[in-house]
Write a protein that holds these residues in place. Structure first.
Motif, mmCIF file in Angstrom:
data_model
loop_
_atom_site.group_PDB
_atom_site.id
_atom_site.type_symbol
_atom_site.label_atom_id
_atom_site.label_comp_id
_atom_site.label_asym_id
_atom_site.label_seq_id
_atom_site.Cartn_x
_atom_site.Cartn_y
_atom_site.Cartn_z
ATOM 1 N N HIS A 40 0.823 -1.218 0.000
ATOM 2 C CA HIS A 40 0.000 0.000 0.000
ATOM 3 C C HIS A 40 0.857 1.268 0.000
ATOM 4 O O HIS A 40 0.578 2.224 0.714
ATOM 5 N N VAL A 52 -1.613 5.187 0.952
ATOM 6 C CA VAL A 52 -2.913 4.770 1.463
ATOM 7 C C VAL A 52 -2.742 3.760 2.590
ATOM 8 O O VAL A 52 -1.935 2.836 2.499
ATOM 9 N N ASN A 53 -3.514 3.953 3.670
ATOM 10 C CA ASN A 53 -3.500 3.033 4.818
ATOM 11 C C ASN A 53 -2.072 2.763 5.294
ATOM 12 O O ASN A 53 -1.674 1.624 5.513
ATOM 13 N N ARG A 54 -1.319 3.825 5.448
ATOM 14 C CA ARG A 54 0.081 3.683 5.848
ATOM 15 C C ARG A 54 0.283 4.116 7.289
ATOM 16 O O ARG A 54 -0.216 5.156 7.707
ATOM 17 N N HIS A 55 0.992 3.292 8.013
ATOM 18 C CA HIS A 55 1.391 3.646 9.381
ATOM 19 C C HIS A 55 2.892 3.887 9.375
ATOM 20 O O HIS A 55 3.665 3.039 8.921
ATOM 21 N N ASP A 73 0.192 8.711 10.275
ATOM 22 C CA ASP A 73 -0.668 7.706 9.644
ATOM 23 C C ASP A 73 -1.471 8.308 8.498
ATOM 24 O O ASP A 73 -1.858 9.479 8.541
ATOM 25 N N ARG A 74 -1.715 7.490 7.487
ATOM 26 C CA ARG A 74 -2.567 7.866 6.362
ATOM 27 C C ARG A 74 -3.748 6.902 6.307
ATOM 28 O O ARG A 74 -3.582 5.691 6.423
ATOM 29 N N ASN A 75 -4.940 7.450 6.103
ATOM 30 C CA ASN A 75 -6.140 6.621 6.072
ATOM 31 C C ASN A 75 -6.386 6.061 4.667
ATOM 32 O O ASN A 75 -5.543 6.163 3.782
ATOM 33 N N GLY A 76 -7.559 5.478 4.465
ATOM 34 C CA GLY A 76 -7.880 4.863 3.182
ATOM 35 C C GLY A 76 -7.975 5.831 2.031
ATOM 36 O O GLY A 76 -7.940 5.426 0.862
ATOM 37 N N ARG A 80 -4.317 12.421 6.191
ATOM 38 C CA ARG A 80 -4.158 12.277 7.634
ATOM 39 C C ARG A 80 -5.493 12.626 8.295
ATOM 40 O O ARG A 80 -6.085 13.665 8.008
ATOM 41 N N GLY A 83 -11.014 8.121 8.756
ATOM 42 C CA GLY A 83 -11.511 7.702 7.456
ATOM 43 C C GLY A 83 -12.839 8.351 7.113
ATOM 44 O O GLY A 83 -13.529 8.913 7.974
ATOM 45 N N ASN A 131 -10.062 16.301 7.390
ATOM 46 C CA ASN A 131 -8.890 15.541 6.955
ATOM 47 C C ASN A 131 -7.815 16.472 6.426
ATOM 48 O O ASN A 131 -8.103 17.567 5.922
#
Length: 382
Positions: A40, A52-55, A73-76, A80, A83, A131
């Protein structure tokens, strides 16, 4: 002679075998990653590539003004923040767009001014969803791509644009604008990296390792003192200011595109002027002269701030002409090293201050524009 020929060809055969093996493995990995990519690392959009979806956990052992452990963190959506809500249409949805002073990469998720602004707005407004779509290094060139490729498709209620510092003397997309843009590089090397899943994975892993080490030199702190003072002649300052005219005209044009695109999609655009640590006066913590402090050869605090104010004035004038809200953070934000760790980037205290100042300006605007979301409103939410 025959034996010598056989011996000489053996290393060649081994080399060809390894080349063949690497090609086969590369092709297989390319196929597998195209079918399923568990990392991702990017989102394939028209242009902007989003994580996307990154921690991400960043270890900071360089800058004492920032936390030692930072979560990013990045959401879907690749932004930041929380979601996208299932009942998104029932929310007052707000997205912030800007460069690194918006993204706040080196502030923890819950310490960025965007996150804090969302919390503070919730004191007077119902169902606030906010966001952060800021991207490090992006100018208004990148903001236009972000708005068109991703943000406008979500149809948020409001988009906040914090712009200025990355547009100073900018006449084309910056390195960072192109770095996150599909098709942004025209040469063959970057074309290959953009279109190969394997090479892109290796490149992103390399960048991720470097980021983990927190060794990005553009984010090192500025140590204020009175040992680096320089007074520039008025002739030098006036010449540099005069040189801004073509850049300012182009900057206005890009801002106008941002505003018109928002309006065409029933989004309320809100412009924010760019604050800076430098300018007139002295830093209350260190006593450093913020006007004469030398930032680089031929540039002191006075010149930087005067140039930046030219770009901020473009924002103010455009806001009046188009009758859209302008939050004049440049004039509201105190010039104090408590709030900045370099010329433009915010400390934790700075992000808190920004959120407080913006809330005081923005909340009344949103209550007027979206009365159904006021906590005192009697009518039901849309």
């Amino acid at each position: 002679m025959k034996g010598k020929k056989m011996i000489a060809s053996k290393p060649v055969r081994i080399l060809l075998y390894w080349i063949y093996l690497l090609v086969i493995v590369f092709i297989l990995l390319e196929i597998i990653l195209r079918l399923y990519n568990p990392f991702h690392l990017r989102l394939k959009g028209d242009k902007i590539i989003l994580p996307v979806n990154r921690h991400q956990t960043i270890t900071n052992d360089i800058n004492p003004k920032l936390d030692s452990i930072i979560t990013n963190d990045r959401n879907g959506l690749g932004f930041r923040g929380p979601g996208w809500p299932v009942d998104g249409k029932k929310h007052l949805s707000i997205i912030t767009i800007g460069g690194s002073t918006t993204e706040c990469r080196f502030l923890d998720d819950q310490r960025t001014w965007s996150f804090l602004l969302g919390q503070k707005l919730a004191d007077s407004l119902n169902n606030v969803w906010l966001n952060n779509a800021g991207m490090d290094g992006h100018s208004t060139y990148g903001h236009l791509i972000m708005l068109n490729d991703h943000v406008k498709k979500l149809r948020p209620s409001v988009v906040l644009f914090l712009t200025g510092i990355n547009d100073v003397e900018t006449s084309q997309p910056s390195f960072h604008d192109n770095l996150n843009t599909r098709g942004g590089w025209s040469d063959f090397k970057h074309y290959v990296f953009e279109n190969s899943e394997v090479l892109n994975l290796l490149l992103n892993l390399s960048r991720g390792w470097r980021t983990q080490k927190f060794n990005n030199p553009s984010h090192h702190m500025v140590v204020l003192n009175n040992d680096k003072l320089v007074e520039l002649p008025d002739s030098v300052i006036n010449k540099r200011l005069k040189e801004q005219e073509p850049y300012l005209t182009a900057y206005r044009s890009r801002l106008l595109q941002l505003v018109d695109t928002c309006r065409a999609n029933n989004i309320l655009p809100v412009l924010i002027t760019q604050p800076n640590q430098f300018g007139a006066g002295k830093d209350t913590l260190t006593g450093a002269d913020l006007e004469l402090f030398s930032l680089e050869p031929g540039l002191n605090g006075k010149l930087l701030w005067t140039m930046l104010e030219q770009y901020n004035e473009v924002v103010r004038v455009l806001g009046r002409e188009k009758q859209i809200p302008v939050l004049d953070l440049a004039h509201l934000m105190p010039k104090n090293s408590l709030y900045f760790y370099d010329a433009s980037h915010f400390t934790n205290a700075g992000a808190e201050k920004v959120a407080t100042l913006l809330t005081a300006e923005l909340a009344p605007i949103l209550e007027k524009q979206f009365p159904a979301y006021r906590k005192t409103a009697s009518q039901p939410l849309p």
